[in-house]
Design a protein around this motif. Sequence first.
Motif, PDB file in Angstrom:
ATOM      1  N   ALA A 158       0.853  -1.194   0.000  1.00 46.43           N
ATOM      2  CA  ALA A 158       0.000   0.000   0.000  1.00 46.43           C
ATOM      3  C   ALA A 158       0.888   1.243   0.000  1.00 46.43           C
ATOM      4  CB  ALA A 158      -0.917  -0.010   1.222  1.00 46.43           C
ATOM      5  N   PRO A 159       0.343   2.344  -0.527  1.00 46.36           N
ATOM      6  CA  PRO A 159      -0.950   2.457  -1.223  1.00 46.36           C
ATOM      7  C   PRO A 159      -0.887   1.777  -2.581  1.00 46.36           C
ATOM      8  CG  PRO A 159       0.265   4.502  -1.417  1.00 46.36           C
ATOM      9  CD  PRO A 159       1.068   3.627  -0.497  1.00 46.36           C
ATOM     10  N   PRO A 160      -2.043   1.418  -3.154  1.00 47.10           N
ATOM     11  CA  PRO A 160      -2.029   0.760  -4.455  1.00 47.10           C
ATOM     12  C   PRO A 160      -1.303   1.602  -5.503  1.00 47.10           C
ATOM     13  CG  PRO A 160      -4.205   0.631  -3.459  1.00 47.10           C
ATOM     14  CD  PRO A 160      -3.399   1.560  -2.607  1.00 47.10           C
ATOM     15  N   ASN A 161      -0.697   0.920  -6.442  1.00 49.30           N
ATOM     16  CA  ASN A 161       0.053   1.625  -7.489  1.00 49.30           C
ATOM     17  C   ASN A 161      -0.865   2.597  -8.243  1.00 49.30           C
ATOM     18  OD1 ASN A 161       2.277   2.230  -9.081  1.00 49.30           O
ATOM     19  ND2 ASN A 161       1.907   0.562 -10.522  1.00 49.30           N
ATOM     20  N   ASP A 162      -0.336   3.776  -8.530  1.00 47.61           N
ATOM     21  CA  ASP A 162      -1.028   4.836  -9.282  1.00 47.61           C
ATOM     22  C   ASP A 162      -2.196   5.437  -8.514  1.00 47.61           C
ATOM     23  OD1 ASP A 162       0.666   4.725 -11.502  1.00 47.61           O
ATOM     24  OD2 ASP A 162      -0.467   3.079 -12.397  1.00 47.61           O
TER      25      ASP A 162
END
Length: 247
Positions: A158-162
């Motif tokens: 985390a955080p998720p990519n993009d």
Amino acid sequence: MKQVTTMKLLNAVVKIAFLYVLSLAVYVQPSCKDPDEFEPPEDTLVPPPDPPQLVSPIDGFVIMIESVPANSYYELKWTDLEQAESYQLEYTIGTFPPFIKTCAANVCTLWVSDTTNRLCNHYWRVRASAPAWEWFTEWSEQWHLELRMRPLGPQHIAPPNDTIFYVDSLPFEIEVQWDTIQDEEFYEVVIFEDSLVYDQCIVYDNSFVVFIYDTAQYSWQVRAGSSYWQYWSYWSSPWFFRVSYQN
């Protein structure tokens, strides 16, 4: 005339006697031992000293292989004993029978060219010998090292990519998290703003809080390390996040 003959006979006897003594001396000489072959009598031998002390790699060290087939080496070292003429290294790979290698000095270099059945724990110990000792020293304590492929970077969580973070004000805190690898002790995490290093730190948990002071595109990577590892892990693949003001 008779006196001259007597003198000649006496000289001949002296010469024969001299040659006999000389030949006897030559005959006796070969029985002398070469100094290099000298072995002291049993009652002059002394008990051996305490065994060598292992020095490096430290017990539990991890040798990391970066490619297959491998082509690397590592050194085993121990203390040098006074009067020691040679050392015996007992080396055991995993559950295979041990083998013994004779070393002239207090260091031994081992090459790794084939990792088949070698990516496991390796055990080693050493003893010393000298002509003046009754026998070898006792074996040193046994240490172990591990051969392991150099690990890939930690997996990001985390955080998720993009991810895009919309904020009302700055600074803004973002916690980046990643998964553990295997018995690492610490991590190096680096944050980039665009293509420039924004923050970089060594942390001892698998997360890091970064304080954002400007709206921009950011990316981050992490690698794992240990005082027992030969190398850090590889860097993880970069993940990205963007910080923007609310419209």
